[in-house]
Motif scaffolding. Structure first.
Motif, PDB file in Angstrom:
ATOM      1  N   UNK A 205     -43.743  -2.621 -59.136  1.00 54.38           N
ATOM      2  CA  UNK A 205     -44.780  -2.851 -60.166  1.00 54.38           C
ATOM      3  C   UNK A 205     -44.150  -3.661 -61.222  1.00 54.38           C
ATOM      4  N   UNK A 206     -45.242  -4.181 -62.158  1.00 57.42           N
ATOM      5  CA  UNK A 206     -44.698  -4.884 -63.236  1.00 57.42           C
ATOM      6  C   UNK A 206     -44.405  -4.108 -64.602  1.00 57.42           C
ATOM      7  N   UNK A 207     -43.656  -4.294 -65.147  1.00 57.73           N
ATOM      8  CA  UNK A 207     -43.186  -3.394 -66.316  1.00 57.73           C
ATOM      9  C   UNK A 207     -43.192  -4.332 -67.342  1.00 57.73           C
ATOM     10  N   UNK A 208     -44.227  -4.110 -68.428  1.00 58.61           N
ATOM     11  CA  UNK A 208     -44.132  -5.014 -69.733  1.00 58.61           C
ATOM     12  C   UNK A 208     -42.903  -5.068 -70.309  1.00 58.61           C
ATOM     13  N   UNK A 209     -42.451  -6.357 -70.913  1.00 57.65           N
ATOM     14  CA  UNK A 209     -41.235  -6.545 -71.460  1.00 57.65           C
ATOM     15  C   UNK A 209     -41.190  -5.468 -72.744  1.00 57.65           C
ATOM     16  N   UNK A 210     -42.193  -5.361 -73.745  1.00 58.91           N
ATOM     17  CA  UNK A 210     -42.099  -4.536 -74.829  1.00 58.91           C
ATOM     18  C   UNK A 210     -41.955  -3.057 -74.632  1.00 58.91           C
ATOM     19  N   UNK A 211     -41.778  -2.526 -73.291  1.00 59.93           N
ATOM     20  CA  UNK A 211     -41.734  -1.218 -72.959  1.00 59.93           C
ATOM     21  C   UNK A 211     -40.164  -0.933 -72.690  1.00 59.93           C
ATOM     22  N   UNK A 212     -39.481  -2.000 -72.354  1.00 56.36           N
ATOM     23  CA  UNK A 212     -38.130  -1.944 -71.879  1.00 56.36           C
ATOM     24  C   UNK A 212     -37.018  -2.079 -72.981  1.00 56.36           C
ATOM     25  N   UNK A 213     -36.192  -1.224 -72.744  1.00 60.09           N
ATOM     26  CA  UNK A 213     -34.895  -1.322 -73.771  1.00 60.09           C
ATOM     27  C   UNK A 213     -33.734  -1.357 -73.211  1.00 60.09           C
ATOM     28  N   UNK A 214     -32.970  -2.417 -73.633  1.00 60.97           N
ATOM     29  CA  UNK A 214     -31.769  -2.974 -73.005  1.00 60.97           C
ATOM     30  C   UNK A 214     -30.472  -3.167 -74.084  1.00 60.97           C
ATOM     31  N   UNK A 215     -29.229  -2.754 -73.503  1.00 59.15           N
ATOM     32  CA  UNK A 215     -28.052  -3.308 -74.414  1.00 59.15           C
ATOM     33  C   UNK A 215     -27.661  -4.750 -73.808  1.00 59.15           C
ATOM     34  N   UNK A 216     -27.157  -5.449 -74.690  1.00 60.12           N
ATOM     35  CA  UNK A 216     -26.753  -7.052 -74.134  1.00 60.12           C
ATOM     36  C   UNK A 216     -25.301  -6.897 -74.500  1.00 60.12           C
ATOM     37  N   UNK A 217     -24.389  -7.259 -73.288  1.00 61.54           N
ATOM     38  CA  UNK A 217     -23.088  -7.313 -73.354  1.00 61.54           C
ATOM     39  C   UNK A 217     -22.532  -8.552 -72.938  1.00 61.54           C
ATOM     40  N   UNK A 218     -21.569  -9.103 -73.676  1.00 60.02           N
ATOM     41  CA  UNK A 218     -20.999 -10.477 -73.268  1.00 60.02           C
ATOM     42  C   UNK A 218     -19.664 -10.122 -72.583  1.00 60.02           C
ATOM     43  N   UNK A 219     -19.722 -10.701 -71.074  1.00 59.77           N
ATOM     44  CA  UNK A 219     -18.615 -10.888 -70.519  1.00 59.77           C
ATOM     45  C   UNK A 219     -18.113 -12.186 -70.179  1.00 59.77           C
ATOM     46  N   UNK A 220     -18.548 -13.299 -70.847  1.00 59.36           N
ATOM     47  CA  UNK A 220     -18.513 -14.579 -70.751  1.00 59.36           C
ATOM     48  C   UNK A 220     -16.965 -14.999 -71.686  1.00 59.36           C
ATOM     49  N   UNK A 221     -16.726 -16.432 -71.380  1.00 61.49           N
ATOM     50  CA  UNK A 221     -15.398 -16.706 -72.367  1.00 61.49           C
ATOM     51  C   UNK A 221     -16.359 -17.464 -73.681  1.00 61.49           C
ATOM     52  N   UNK A 222     -17.393 -17.390 -73.970  1.00 58.51           N
ATOM     53  CA  UNK A 222     -18.101 -17.963 -75.152  1.00 58.51           C
ATOM     54  C   UNK A 222     -18.255 -16.623 -76.029  1.00 58.51           C
ATOM     55  N   UNK A 223     -17.555 -16.939 -77.226  1.00 57.71           N
ATOM     56  CA  UNK A 223     -17.851 -16.009 -78.333  1.00 57.71           C
ATOM     57  C   UNK A 223     -19.375 -15.900 -79.047  1.00 57.71           C
ATOM     58  N   UNK A 224     -19.787 -14.723 -79.285  1.00 58.56           N
ATOM     59  CA  UNK A 224     -20.980 -14.613 -79.761  1.00 58.56           C
ATOM     60  C   UNK A 224     -22.356 -15.124 -78.943  1.00 58.56           C
ATOM     61  N   UNK A 225     -21.899 -14.983 -77.585  1.00 57.04           N
ATOM     62  CA  UNK A 225     -23.119 -14.981 -76.689  1.00 57.04           C
ATOM     63  C   UNK A 225     -23.998 -14.188 -76.474  1.00 57.04           C
ATOM     64  N   UNK A 226     -23.565 -12.824 -76.575  1.00 49.35           N
ATOM     65  CA  UNK A 226     -24.342 -11.679 -76.724  1.00 49.35           C
ATOM     66  C   UNK A 226     -25.345 -11.898 -77.671  1.00 49.35           C
ATOM     67  N   UNK A 227     -25.278 -12.367 -78.856  1.00 48.51           N
ATOM     68  CA  UNK A 227     -26.195 -12.407 -79.726  1.00 48.51           C
ATOM     69  C   UNK A 227     -27.188 -13.563 -79.518  1.00 48.51           C
ATOM     70  N   UNK A 228     -26.729 -14.771 -79.029  1.00 45.47           N
ATOM     71  CA  UNK A 228     -27.386 -15.638 -78.493  1.00 45.47           C
ATOM     72  C   UNK A 228     -28.602 -15.217 -77.475  1.00 45.47           C
ATOM     73  N   UNK A 229     -28.027 -14.595 -76.362  1.00 43.88           N
ATOM     74  CA  UNK A 229     -28.931 -14.157 -75.507  1.00 43.88           C
ATOM     75  C   UNK A 229     -29.907 -12.996 -75.843  1.00 43.88           C
ATOM     76  N   UNK A 230     -29.506 -12.196 -76.505  1.00 44.39           N
ATOM     77  CA  UNK A 230     -30.107 -11.132 -77.159  1.00 44.39           C
ATOM     78  C   UNK A 230     -31.358 -11.792 -78.005  1.00 44.39           C
ATOM     79  N   UNK A 231     -31.168 -12.629 -78.753  1.00 43.62           N
ATOM     80  CA  UNK A 231     -32.440 -13.628 -79.562  1.00 43.62           C
ATOM     81  C   UNK A 231     -33.226 -13.896 -78.528  1.00 43.62           C
ATOM     82  N   UNK A 232     -32.879 -14.654 -77.375  1.00 46.73           N
ATOM     83  CA  UNK A 232     -33.686 -15.205 -76.395  1.00 46.73           C
ATOM     84  C   UNK A 232     -34.486 -13.956 -75.697  1.00 46.73           C
ATOM     85  N   UNK A 233     -33.798 -12.989 -75.394  1.00 50.72           N
ATOM     86  CA  UNK A 233     -34.597 -11.999 -74.656  1.00 50.72           C
ATOM     87  C   UNK A 233     -35.468 -11.319 -75.821  1.00 50.72           C
TER      88      UNK A 233
END
Length: 281
Positions: free
Chosen positions: A59-87
């Protein structure tokens, strides 16, 4: 002279070759025992570079009803904040934004890993439809929150342009054609845009028909405006030396706008501008 007492066999000096042999044997035993007693560190498993396709959510779940942590495992610093903003722009509720707390325990994903508990599987599958090539990992958490873990090749599925009725555009005239901003703004308003003519602007675009300026969040709306303005180009606000936030779009009419030019009819404004394709494994 009294003769010296005879030495015992144990006190006799060891021949040189025997002494050398004993030393070598002792050294060999030390190395062997050391090698046997040392424990090798277990090697970290590599994450699948191209995981099998994830099943479709039941079933489809509306994004405003979902809660998530965003963690950076990449080599780029600050990527978690960038992706979190887009999400967040897509409606996701954000919890913790940080480096991956399980970096030493979980394989580093090439694209992304979505971690979830038993009650969060449907949410994870909905997120995976927007995060290409994401690995899914179920853990022991009891709540429906999820973790979005970012790899070096993380990407999001491009958002399609929004409906015209949701798009706000301010029209600026940079030419010598009097009343041009009002004319074009009225044409856009008749198509359903929330359009407003602004005063003439000092910006100078001598080689352009029109330039559409937007903040990163407003890219889908800028693409929708571009569909109605033939020959226009997109320009992010930073490169245009203006500061914008949110989804509002600015349309600057350039020197190459033809006198009497019109916006494209809706019947011709159906093809979305080219967007980045989903990366293949």
């Amino acid at each position: 002279m009294t003769p010296a007492p005879p030495r015992s066999i144990r006190s006799l000096p060891m021949p040189r070759y025997r002494a050398a042999g004993a030393a070598c044997l002792a050294m060999a035993l030390t190395v062997t025992l050391g090698a046997c007693s040392s424990k090798e560190e277990p090697k970290k498993k590599a994450a699948p570079t191209c995981p099998a396709g994830n099943p479709k959510p039941s079933r489809t779940v509306a994004w405003p009803t979902m809660y998530a942590n965003v963690y950076n495992a990449s080599d780029s610093k600050g990527e978690a904040a960038t992706v979190a903003r887009r999400l967040g722009w897509r409606g996701l509720n954000l919890l913790e934004v940080a480096n991956d707390p399980l970096a030493d325990d979980r394989p580093t994903p090439k694209y992304a890993e979505i971690r979830y508990g038993k009650s969060g599987r449907t949410i994870a599958l909905n997120l995976a439809t927007q995060i290409p090539h994401a690995n899914l990992y179920q853990d022991e958490r009891a709540d429906p929150t999820v973790d979005v873990v970012i790899g070096n090749d993380f990407t999001l599925t491009p958002q399609p342009p929004r409906p015209i009725k949701d798009v706000k555009v301010a029209v600026f005239n940079t030419t010598f054609q009097s009343g041009l901003a009002a004319t074009v703004s009225n044409q856009l308003a008749k198509q359903g845009f929330h359009s407003e003519a602004k005063a003439n602007d000092r910006a100078y675009y001598p080689d352009d028909t029109a330039v559409i300026v937007y903040d990163e969040e407003g890219l889908p709306d800028a693409q929708r405006v571009q569909m109605s303005i033939p020959g226009s180009r997109l320009l992010q606000d930073e490169k245009a030396n203006v500061s914008m936030t949110g989804r509002d779009v600015r349309l600057y009419l350039g020197s190459k706008w033809l006198k009497g030019g019109k916006v494209a009819p809706l019947s011709q404004a159906t093809k979305a501008p080219g967007s980045s394709p989903t990366p293949s494994c």
